[in-house]
Motif scaffolding. Structure first.
Motif, short mmCIF file in Angstrom:
data_model
loop_
_atom_site.label_atom_id
_atom_site.label_comp_id
_atom_site.label_asym_id
_atom_site.label_seq_id
_atom_site.Cartn_x
_atom_site.Cartn_y
_atom_site.Cartn_z
N ASP A 161 27.39 88.01 42.25
CA ASP A 161 28.08 86.83 42.77
C ASP A 161 29.01 87.21 43.91
O ASP A 161 29.05 86.53 44.95
CB ASP A 161 28.87 86.17 41.64
N ALA A 188 20.53 79.52 43.51
CA ALA A 188 20.18 80.59 42.57
C ALA A 188 21.18 80.65 41.43
O ALA A 188 22.39 80.48 41.62
CB ALA A 188 20.13 81.92 43.31
N ASP A 189 20.68 80.91 40.23
CA ASP A 189 21.52 81.11 39.04
C ASP A 189 21.86 82.59 38.95
O ASP A 189 20.98 83.43 38.73
CB ASP A 189 20.79 80.64 37.79
N TYR A 199 23.36 84.39 36.77
CA TYR A 199 23.09 85.05 35.50
C TYR A 199 21.60 85.34 35.33
O TYR A 199 21.22 86.37 34.76
CB TYR A 199 23.61 84.20 34.35
N GLU A 200 20.76 84.44 35.83
CA GLU A 200 19.32 84.71 35.78
C GLU A 200 18.96 85.84 36.74
O GLU A 200 18.08 86.66 36.45
CB GLU A 200 18.53 83.45 36.12
N GLN A 240 13.51 87.69 39.60
CA GLN A 240 14.11 86.61 40.39
C GLN A 240 15.00 87.17 41.50
O GLN A 240 14.98 86.68 42.64
CB GLN A 240 14.92 85.69 39.48
#
Length: 831
Positions: free
Chosen positions: A721, A772-773, A775-776, A789
């Motif tokens: 992040d 985009a996530d 955590y994924e 991903q």
């Protein structure tokens, strides 16, 4: 200092500027010598070292044709000025004004009525045979101010103390900027030299030059538009051209920055075409127009001569003025002065004989051992031969040439030029001296610079004072007449108020392209230094963790394989990237490009920015080998890179130039960060994840930010992040993309460019990151698989972000061709 002055002994066969033939100090020098005698020698040496450093940091150079890229000659300035009394200078001024007026009339006549040729005042061969005579310019209607807007005359003193002309420089009269730089440098480090001296200032000359150009442009009506045309960075005097353009306030342009449309010259800017009224050129005449003049020229503007014929642009000095530079003209100037002006020539030339005349040839052959033989048409056709010191082989060769083709040579008396004291290895030494004087138009009259670029020979005993042979320079002081000196009275006159403007931000496409790539190379160099610095620091700690060294190896070189490249240690790799000039992905090629590009955009940089760029090159010349020295060296490199970027950001107006440098930096940082994170996290490595995260944060200069936000410890999702999706982190990918979006919104819309290509691609990249996530993306490795991903996102960004470079070039630099290296970096796709 007193002992040095007492030990000074000039030769008996030459006029010395400081002392008389009887050893008495000249009255002109009394005040200066008094200051020198009381000045502490160590303090004087310290301050002079400071002056040399100042010249070096300001990048004052004189380039030598054929020299290596890193062998630009550093400008040499001697601390002692040359002093000339007001009475002596008045005589020189009158002679220079008369000479410039005479040559201007002569040029006008040769390209007009040609009375001087028809009536035999000057041999036809000296004009029509000269490569500087441009036949397409015959009949051109040129304002008289443009024939010789700037004229340079080299003068020397003979043993009797009389000033004589050695040669004229009308085609490319360079050197005035160096004279100004000499004055500023000397005044800064030795201010007491100037206290109460009554030294005439140089600013009036440059103000007159600027005002004359503006007046020429205003005659055409509307907005004043003047440019300074340079052949480019390979010119011998490119520093001076950039310096003068900046000082006078004229944009520095090259030939491909200009175009001719419908017999009108335009400047190619990002926002479109802007008409040009006046071109102050430093380009050799023959190269100005490949259509009418030299067809092999790639430096000029096709159609320029036709635009001049149509009366749509003014070029100064006028194209075709270069033929008066021939030394053979000295023979005929006294008679030409009587014919054109009805006066006697006030400033005589060195006695000369054109060998194309039988009587002159006979005299030259009889007295050859006492003369200097020069080619009539300049040094491009051979060098001057000083017959009194020539070898027997040189004498025989010169004699044969004179007999075979006498009209190609002129002979001159070899004078013993005046000497002046210069600091040398043995103290004060008498060096032969030449003064390069400058004249410009001022209304209907002429203005002589109250000073000169004084050149002193490279060694005592030599009579040659030439920059190409290593001559040093001096400041030249013209003393005011004490009897007529009066306090300066400022006369306030009513002036028309200027309209306020916040314009001037549009720039040439070539300049935008250079600033864009300068930004990219600056960011690339800083990023590489950060990785190398961290690696050197870990090596300094004697860390034996093979996993970490393997990981650092992979960050530096993604193609590194531990078994295949077992002999390639991390230390060796770091030293190669730092010190090895032949390393294609190392620091040296990057710094070479920074040096090239800062030179090209020299007129866009402040003095502070230029000094920082010079500091980078000084650091690049150091080659540390021990890891502690390497780490300290890289600390300095990173600090200097950061200082340069910060200074440019803080001291530059928010014009298109600033935006393109920022676009280059942001684009390069986004590309580097995407590749950095992908190599670190999307591929399985033996290195522990915690160690990988620590390395990433240190190299990205984000450790402190992370610890403040997440004191509990290291985790993958917060690191991703922070480095990819954090809008507030100036080193994250998203931050770079949003900055790019702001800059693109502020750029002009170019007619005919593909609509929205850049915006669409940029929006796609921004959306991909925002949607985009995290955590994924940070999901743990599964058996034998990468983070799918994260890898897919970074792979797409690694493809799309470099593509923006091509789209930018297509939209804004489409009249340029990218170099192979720049094109390769623009399409760089990370593995």
């Amino acid at each position: 200092m007193a002992k040095l002055l007492e030990a000074y002994h000039p030769p008996d066969n030459a006029y010395d500027e400081m002392v008389t033939a009887t050893g008495q100090e000249r009255e002109t020098w009394d005040a200066l010598l008094e200051t020198l005698r009381v000045l502490n020698p160590s303090e004087f040496t310290h301050r002079w070292d400071l002056a040399r450093r100042l010249l070096r940091e300001n990048g004052v150079t004189f380039n030598i044709y054929g020299a290596d890229k890193d062998d630009h000659r550093q400008w040499g300035l001697d601390p002692l000025p040359l002093l000339i009394s007001a009475e002596q200078w008045k005589q020189v001024e009158r002679g220079l004004e008369q000479r410039t007026h005479l040559l201007s009339l002569l040029i006008e006549d040769v390209y007009g009525a040609q009375r001087c040729l028809k009536e035999g005042w000057i041999p036809v061969d000296l004009v029509y045979g000269h490569p500087g005579f441009q036949r397409p310019c015959h009949g051109l209607c040129v304002p008289p101010e443009c024939r010789l807007l700037i004229h340079s005359v080299d003068i020397v003193r003979n043993p009797d103390g009389q000033f004589m002309v050695l040669r004229d420089r009308a085609e490319t009269p360079g050197g005035a900027g160096y004279a100004l730089e000499n004055r500023l440098a000397l005044k800064r480090v030795l201010p007491e030299f100037f206290e109460g001296r009554g030294i005439r200032k140089l600013a009036s000359f440059f103000n007159n030059l600027r005002n004359t150009v503006h007046e020429l442009a205003r005659r055409r009506g509307g907005k004043t538009s003047a440019v300074f045309l340079t052949p480019g960075t390979l010119s011998q005097t490119y520093f001076e051209q950039a310096y003068l353009a900046q000082y006078l306030g004229f944009p520095l342009v090259q030939g491909d920055d200009l175009t001719v449309r419908n017999n009108r010259v335009y400047k190619k800017l990002l926002g479109g075409l802007e008409p040009v009224d006046v071109i102050v050129k430093r380009l050799r005449d023959g190269y100005c127009d490949p259509l009418e003049l030299r067809s092999d020229s790639v430096l000029g503007i096709p159609g320029l001569v036709q635009a001049i014929k149509a009366g749509n642009v003014i070029v100064a000095n006028s194209i075709g003025s270069g033929w008066v530079d021939t030394p053979a003209l000295q023979v005929y100037l006294p008679e030409l002065c009587r014919r054109f002006l009805g006066e006697e020539l006030l400033l005589p030339g060195v006695p000369s004989w054109w060998c194309g005349e039988p009587e002159s040839l006979d005299y030259v052959l009889e007295n050859l051992s006492q003369l200097v033989v020069k080619p009539v048409f300049g040094t491009a056709f051979g060098e001057a031969v000083f017959m009194p010191v020539a070898s027997e082989k040189e004498r025989q060769l010169t004699l044969r040439k004179l007999k075979q083709n006498p009209s190609q040579y002129v002979a001159q008396t070899q004078l013993s030029p005046s000497t002046t004291p210069c600091f040398g290895e043995s103290g004060l030494e008498p060096r032969s001296t030449l003064l390069r004087t400058f004249i410009t138009r001022h209304g209907q009259d002429y203005s002589v610079m109250p000073g000169a670029l004084t050149l002193a020979s490279s060694r005592a005993g030599s009579v040659v004072a030439s920059l190409t042979t290593g001559a040093s320079s001096k400041d030249t002081w013209i003393l005011e007449d004490a009897e007529v000196r009066a306090p300066e009275v400022k006369v306030v006159t009513k002036r028309q108020p200027m309209a306020l403007s916040r314009g001037g931000g549009d720039i040439a496409s070539r300049v935008a392209n250079n600033l864009f790539w300068l930004g990219r190379y600056l960011e690339r160099g800083e990023g590489l230094c950060r990785i190398l610095r961290y690696s050197a620091g870990r090596l300094n700690q004697q860390n034996e963790a093979g996993g970490e060294q393997s990981f650092l190896h992979y960050l530096i070189n993604p193609r590194w394989k531990p078994h295949r490249d077992e002999g390639d240690s991390l230390k060796t790799r770091v030293l190669n990237l730092l010190n090895k000039e032949s390393q294609p992905d190392g620091l040296a090629p990057c710094l070479d490009n920074i040096r090239r590009l800062t030179g090209v955009v020299r007129d866009r940089l402040t003095n502070d920015s230029w000094r920082l760029s010079n500091r980078l090159w000084e650091l690049a010349s150091e080659k540390p080998e021990a890891m502690p020295d390497v780490q300290a060296h890289l600390d300095d490199m990173v600090t200097t890179f950061s200082a340069f970027s910060g200074l440019f950001a803080e001291n530059t107006s928010r014009t298109y130039g600033w935006r393109f440098l920022e676009i280059g930096r942001r684009l390069e940082r986004a590309i580097a960060t995407v590749g950095f994170v992908r190599r670190a996290l999307s591929c399985r490595r033996d290195t522990p994840e915690a160690l990988v995260l620590e390395v990433m944060l240190e190299i990205a200069d984000a450790s402190r930010t992370y610890r403040r936000r997440y004191p509990a410890g290291l985790q993958t999702a917060p690191v991703i992040d922070l480095l990819v999706a954090d809008e507030g982190n100036p080193r994250s990918v998203l931050y770079q993309l949003l900055c790019l979006e702001d800059h693109f919104d502020a750029l002009p819309v170019i007619d005919g460019s593909p609509p929205g290509d850049v915006d669409k691609l940029l929006l796609r990249c921004i959306a991909a990151v925002k949607l985009a996530d995290v955590y994924e993306l940070a999901e743990s490795f599964t058996e034998g698989k990468r983070r799918a991903q994260l890898n897919n996102l970074l792979r797409d960004l690694g493809r799309d972000i470099p593509s923006l470079s091509d789209l930018i070039a297509k939209r804004y630099f489409n009249h340029l061709v990218l170099t192979g290296q720049e094109a390769r970096f623009g399409r760089e796709v990370l593995p």
